[in-house]
Design a protein around this motif. Sequence first.
Motif, PDB file in Angstrom:
ATOM      1  N   SER A   1      19.259  -4.086 -35.441  1.00 56.94           N
ATOM      2  CA  SER A   1      20.101  -4.184 -34.240  1.00 56.94           C
ATOM      3  C   SER A   1      19.426  -3.551 -33.023  1.00 56.94           C
ATOM      4  CB  SER A   1      21.472  -3.560 -34.484  1.00 56.94           C
ATOM      5  OG  SER A   1      21.361  -2.165 -34.625  1.00 56.94           O
ATOM      6  N   GLU A   2      18.538  -2.569 -33.230  1.00 54.33           N
ATOM      7  CA  GLU A   2      17.839  -1.920 -32.112  1.00 54.33           C
ATOM      8  C   GLU A   2      16.716  -2.798 -31.551  1.00 54.33           C
ATOM      9  OE1 GLU A   2      16.373   1.776 -33.650  1.00 54.33           O
ATOM     10  OE2 GLU A   2      18.346   2.721 -33.621  1.00 54.33           O
ATOM     11  N   LEU A   3      16.086  -3.578 -32.396  1.00 55.76           N
ATOM     12  CA  LEU A   3      14.913  -4.357 -31.966  1.00 55.76           C
ATOM     13  C   LEU A   3      15.182  -5.307 -30.795  1.00 55.76           C
ATOM     14  CD1 LEU A   3      12.910  -5.069 -35.213  1.00 55.76           C
ATOM     15  CD2 LEU A   3      12.091  -3.986 -33.131  1.00 55.76           C
ATOM     16  N   PRO A   4      16.265  -6.078 -30.777  1.00 55.15           N
ATOM     17  CA  PRO A   4      16.477  -6.983 -29.631  1.00 55.15           C
ATOM     18  C   PRO A   4      16.546  -6.236 -28.301  1.00 55.15           C
ATOM     19  CG  PRO A   4      17.906  -7.608 -31.436  1.00 55.15           C
ATOM     20  CD  PRO A   4      17.264  -6.296 -31.820  1.00 55.15           C
ATOM     21  N   LYS A   5      17.185  -5.053 -28.281  1.00 54.57           N
ATOM     22  CA  LYS A   5      17.272  -4.280 -27.039  1.00 54.57           C
ATOM     23  C   LYS A   5      15.883  -3.796 -26.610  1.00 54.57           C
ATOM     24  CE  LYS A   5      19.375  -0.301 -24.777  1.00 54.57           C
ATOM     25  NZ  LYS A   5      18.375  -0.357 -23.755  1.00 54.57           N
ATOM     26  N   ILE A   6      15.105  -3.290 -27.554  1.00 52.52           N
ATOM     27  CA  ILE A   6      13.750  -2.824 -27.231  1.00 52.52           C
ATOM     28  C   ILE A   6      12.909  -3.986 -26.705  1.00 52.52           C
ATOM     29  CG2 ILE A   6      11.604  -1.876 -28.186  1.00 52.52           C
ATOM     30  CD1 ILE A   6      13.352  -0.296 -30.183  1.00 52.52           C
ATOM     31  N   ARG A   7      12.982  -5.124 -27.384  1.00 52.72           N
ATOM     32  CA  ARG A   7      12.223  -6.307 -26.947  1.00 52.72           C
ATOM     33  C   ARG A   7      12.660  -6.756 -25.556  1.00 52.72           C
ATOM     34  NH1 ARG A   7      12.861  -8.853 -32.789  1.00 52.72           N
ATOM     35  NH2 ARG A   7      10.957  -8.079 -33.743  1.00 52.72           N
ATOM     36  N   ASP A   8      13.977  -6.712 -25.320  1.00 52.18           N
ATOM     37  CA  ASP A   8      14.498  -7.104 -24.010  1.00 52.18           C
ATOM     38  C   ASP A   8      14.022  -6.136 -22.922  1.00 52.18           C
ATOM     39  OD1 ASP A   8      16.118  -8.925 -22.468  1.00 52.18           O
ATOM     40  OD2 ASP A   8      17.569  -7.261 -22.250  1.00 52.18           O
ATOM     41  N   ASP A   9      14.004  -4.829 -23.213  1.00 53.07           N
ATOM     42  CA  ASP A   9      13.510  -3.834 -22.252  1.00 53.07           C
ATOM     43  C   ASP A   9      12.028  -4.058 -21.944  1.00 53.07           C
ATOM     44  OD1 ASP A   9      16.007  -2.685 -22.128  1.00 53.07           O
ATOM     45  OD2 ASP A   9      15.492  -0.931 -23.367  1.00 53.07           O
ATOM     46  N   ILE A  10      11.240  -4.377 -22.959  1.00 49.45           N
ATOM     47  CA  ILE A  10       9.805  -4.652 -22.761  1.00 49.45           C
ATOM     48  C   ILE A  10       9.640  -5.882 -21.877  1.00 49.45           C
ATOM     49  CG2 ILE A  10       7.686  -5.437 -23.916  1.00 49.45           C
ATOM     50  CD1 ILE A  10       8.495  -3.613 -26.285  1.00 49.45           C
ATOM     51  N   ARG A  11      10.416  -6.938 -22.176  1.00 46.51           N
ATOM     52  CA  ARG A  11      10.328  -8.173 -21.370  1.00 46.51           C
ATOM     53  C   ARG A  11      10.690  -7.905 -19.919  1.00 46.51           C
ATOM     54  NH1 ARG A  11      13.839 -11.166 -19.327  1.00 46.51           N
ATOM     55  NH2 ARG A  11      15.581 -10.370 -20.531  1.00 46.51           N
ATOM     56  N   LYS A  12      11.785  -7.169 -19.686  1.00 44.85           N
ATOM     57  CA  LYS A  12      12.214  -6.866 -18.312  1.00 44.85           C
ATOM     58  C   LYS A  12      11.169  -6.037 -17.578  1.00 44.85           C
ATOM     59  CE  LYS A  12      17.196  -6.948 -19.133  1.00 44.85           C
ATOM     60  NZ  LYS A  12      18.384  -6.101 -19.321  1.00 44.85           N
ATOM     61  N   LEU A  13      10.584  -5.069 -18.276  1.00 49.57           N
ATOM     62  CA  LEU A  13       9.571  -4.216 -17.656  1.00 49.57           C
ATOM     63  C   LEU A  13       8.334  -5.032 -17.275  1.00 49.57           C
ATOM     64  CD1 LEU A  13       9.030  -1.310 -16.840  1.00 49.57           C
ATOM     65  CD2 LEU A  13       8.030  -0.930 -19.099  1.00 49.57           C
ATOM     66  N   ARG A  14       7.939  -5.927 -18.154  1.00 54.54           N
ATOM     67  CA  ARG A  14       6.764  -6.761 -17.856  1.00 54.54           C
ATOM     68  C   ARG A  14       7.019  -7.722 -16.701  1.00 54.54           C
ATOM     69  NH1 ARG A  14       4.719  -7.872 -24.012  1.00 54.54           N
ATOM     70  NH2 ARG A  14       3.414  -6.023 -24.135  1.00 54.54           N
ATOM     71  N   GLU A  15       8.261  -8.177 -16.575  1.00 53.39           N
ATOM     72  CA  GLU A  15       8.612  -9.111 -15.509  1.00 53.39           C
ATOM     73  C   GLU A  15       8.863  -8.412 -14.171  1.00 53.39           C
ATOM     74  OE1 GLU A  15      11.979 -11.246 -17.036  1.00 53.39           O
ATOM     75  OE2 GLU A  15      10.740 -12.476 -18.384  1.00 53.39           O
ATOM     76  N   SER A  16       9.073  -7.106 -14.201  1.00 53.37           N
ATOM     77  CA  SER A  16       9.353  -6.381 -12.963  1.00 53.37           C
ATOM     78  C   SER A  16       8.060  -6.202 -12.148  1.00 53.37           C
ATOM     79  CB  SER A  16       9.980  -5.015 -13.267  1.00 53.37           C
ATOM     80  OG  SER A  16       9.030  -4.173 -13.881  1.00 53.37           O
ATOM     81  N   ASP A  17       8.236  -5.817 -10.907  1.00 51.00           N
ATOM     82  CA  ASP A  17       7.102  -5.619 -10.008  1.00 51.00           C
ATOM     83  C   ASP A  17       6.697  -4.150 -10.074  1.00 51.00           C
ATOM     84  OD1 ASP A  17       5.212  -6.224  -8.128  1.00 51.00           O
ATOM     85  OD2 ASP A  17       6.578  -5.913  -6.432  1.00 51.00           O
ATOM     86  N   TRP A  18       5.745  -3.839 -10.959  1.00 50.20           N
ATOM     87  CA  TRP A  18       5.372  -2.439 -11.164  1.00 50.20           C
ATOM     88  C   TRP A  18       3.865  -2.235 -11.135  1.00 50.20           C
ATOM     89  CZ3 TRP A  18       2.619  -1.436 -15.712  1.00 50.20           C
ATOM     90  CH2 TRP A  18       2.654  -2.437 -16.685  1.00 50.20           C
ATOM     91  N   GLU A  19       3.177  -3.043 -10.427  1.00 49.49           N
ATOM     92  CA  GLU A  19       1.712  -2.945 -10.370  1.00 49.49           C
ATOM     93  C   GLU A  19       1.249  -1.526 -10.119  1.00 49.49           C
ATOM     94  OE1 GLU A  19      -0.531  -5.629  -7.943  1.00 49.49           O
ATOM     95  OE2 GLU A  19       0.962  -7.197  -8.296  1.00 49.49           O
ATOM     96  N   ASP A  20       0.327  -1.087 -10.959  1.00 50.53           N
ATOM     97  CA  ASP A  20      -0.319   0.217 -10.845  1.00 50.53           C
ATOM     98  C   ASP A  20       0.651   1.395 -10.808  1.00 50.53           C
ATOM     99  OD1 ASP A  20      -2.786  -1.054 -10.785  1.00 50.53           O
ATOM    100  OD2 ASP A  20      -2.690  -1.299  -8.614  1.00 50.53           O
ATOM    101  N   ASP A  21       1.827   1.231 -11.343  1.00 46.77           N
ATOM    102  CA  ASP A  21       2.786   2.336 -11.406  1.00 46.77           C
ATOM    103  C   ASP A  21       2.625   3.016 -12.765  1.00 46.77           C
ATOM    104  OD1 ASP A  21       4.916   4.061 -11.515  1.00 46.77           O
ATOM    105  OD2 ASP A  21       6.407   2.579 -10.903  1.00 46.77           O
ATOM    106  N   GLU A  22       2.131   4.253 -12.733  1.00 49.68           N
ATOM    107  CA  GLU A  22       1.813   4.975 -13.963  1.00 49.68           C
ATOM    108  C   GLU A  22       3.058   5.233 -14.814  1.00 49.68           C
ATOM    109  OE1 GLU A  22      -0.233   9.161 -15.229  1.00 49.68           O
ATOM    110  OE2 GLU A  22      -0.993   8.172 -13.419  1.00 49.68           O
ATOM    111  N   GLU A  23       4.186   5.510 -14.178  1.00 51.10           N
ATOM    112  CA  GLU A  23       5.422   5.766 -14.929  1.00 51.10           C
ATOM    113  C   GLU A  23       5.846   4.539 -15.734  1.00 51.10           C
ATOM    114  OE1 GLU A  23       7.386   8.528 -15.463  1.00 51.10           O
ATOM    115  OE2 GLU A  23       5.632   9.524 -14.598  1.00 51.10           O
TER     116      GLU A  23
END
Length: 183
Positions: free
Chosen positions: A90-112
């Motif tokens: 049950s935890e995996l879909p949320k983690i996968r969704d968070d990874i997808r959202k983070l990759r799709e966000s505009d975070w170029e060169d943001d170390e955090e």
Amino acid sequence: PKNLASQISPNHHYSKAEKAEILRRQELEEALAKGSGFLPPEWIGVASKKIFNEVIDQYRKLGLTYLNDLDMNTLAMYADALAEYLTYKSELPKIRDDIRKLRESDWEDDEEHAKYLVTLTKAKGQAEKNMLVQQRIFLDLAKTLGLTPEGRIKMKPVQEEKKPDAVAWFQSIMNVSRKGSDA
């Protein structure tokens, strides 16, 4: 449990000791089947108890007889492993969704963001690994408990090898010799 007394063959001449052993086994089976009423041990969690009770309910509905009180800790471990597996699943879909959202966000060169992505990726890998470990555990225990088709086949009682009945054998010899002399 099956009534062992009904398994006494009328065609076999049992000694008193053999009859006593069959009756002793029957009493032992009945005592084990009564037991604690198949209650989950106190040391398992709420989700595990729910799984434990569902298995016992199905077991009773199907009229199965191969589990007894000696199996309750094994069943509790099965329920624990399955509950933990379901938690990771049950935890995996949320983690996968968070990874997808983070990759799709505009975070170029943001170390955090990069550190957070690494953390999420590690968490995903660990959850998948833990899920597989728990899956192996509960599948092995399910077979041991007879909760799978393969396990139920292994749980079938082994038929005792029929010993030749000396009286029946002698009578068959006598019948053959009588038929031969009648010809």
